[in-house]
Design an enzyme around this catalytic site. Sequence first.
Site, PDB file in Angstrom:
ATOM      1  N   GLU A 122       1.252  -3.867  -1.629  1.00 47.85           N
ATOM      2  CA  GLU A 122       0.778  -5.698  -1.298  1.00 47.85           C
ATOM      3  C   GLU A 122       0.596  -6.263  -2.723  1.00 47.85           C
ATOM      4  OE1 GLU A 122       0.512  -6.067   1.688  1.00 47.85           O
ATOM      5  OE2 GLU A 122      -0.688  -4.402   2.582  1.00 47.85           O
ATOM      6  N   ASN A 157       3.181 -11.896   3.580  1.00 45.62           N
ATOM      7  CA  ASN A 157       2.958 -11.462   1.791  1.00 45.62           C
ATOM      8  C   ASN A 157       3.591 -11.270   0.712  1.00 45.62           C
ATOM      9  OD1 ASN A 157       2.103  -9.147   1.316  1.00 45.62           O
ATOM     10  ND2 ASN A 157       0.778  -9.177   1.828  1.00 45.62           N
ATOM     11  N   ASP A 211       8.228   4.618   3.095  1.00 47.28           N
ATOM     12  CA  ASP A 211       6.427   4.827   3.021  1.00 47.28           C
ATOM     13  C   ASP A 211       5.901   5.418   4.165  1.00 47.28           C
ATOM     14  OD1 ASP A 211       7.498   2.494   4.539  1.00 47.28           O
ATOM     15  OD2 ASP A 211       6.399   0.891   3.457  1.00 47.28           O
TER      16      ASP A 211
END
Length: 268
Positions: free
Chosen positions: A144, A137, A67
């Site tokens: 995400e 997370n 990324d």
Amino acid sequence: MQIIIHESPEKLAQSAAQWVQALLIKKTKPVLGLATGSTPIKLYKVLVEKHQRGELSFADVKTFNLDEYFDIDAKNPQSYRSFMKQHLFDHVDINPSNTFLPTCKKGQDPREQGLAYEKEIKEAGGIDLQILGIGGNGHIGFNEPSSSLRSRTRIKTLTQQTLKDNSRLFTPGEYQPTLAMTMGIATILDAKYVMLMATGKQKATAVKQMITGGVSANCPASVLQMHENAVIFLDKEAASELDDHEYYEWANEQNNKLNESLGFFHNF
Ligand code: GLP
């Protein structure tokens, strides 16, 4: 998934480096998928040391990072290009033109940029070994929670938790990007081998969900349960919420014996 629990982050880095080394030695034109974040820094340090001792060359290696922040200048110290230069590229014999990150500038079409990155990976012959960290997370790359499990390289909005977790890397008042280009989950799953590293107590819940929870977009890393060749490197703290330590240890002993008889990483 193969789960390997190490005594310390330092031992983990040494062991992860052996995997990378095996790939670089066995493959003529290895393609390595790279990650940023604080977790892989120790691994990169070991790889640099191996290179400096003459044990490892990156001359024929191509790399693809997971990324990069949207619309960030490569020279910006916060860019992932700068991170990779600081921790790896500037210290080894890699050809800079063989190092790729999924970039997108304002005014460029992120969909086209994503497709172009996918094409570059394909033209390189695909990723042999993808290095991964994990977000608190459960994110991988910047996929995400709620990311499509079949996603490809695209632009993503970072969650508030990720922004908060990563704010430690920015000085007060410094601009922190909220968008990033990231390989998709399907892009990551296409890698021949996947190696995820997690250290520290703050990762323990995400690690447990990844390994023992159901496969769910709510914990993108859980998709590694569907990968043919995924190895998870944990330190004791990151593994602290798992129950089956004894079994993982036993399975690794058996695996090592098998690998010795077959030749280490015969598939690379
Ligand atoms: C970042 C990166 C991920 C990385 C994760 C964990 O946001 N996009 O690739 O795995 O966060 O980072 P750290 O290793 O610093 O905990």
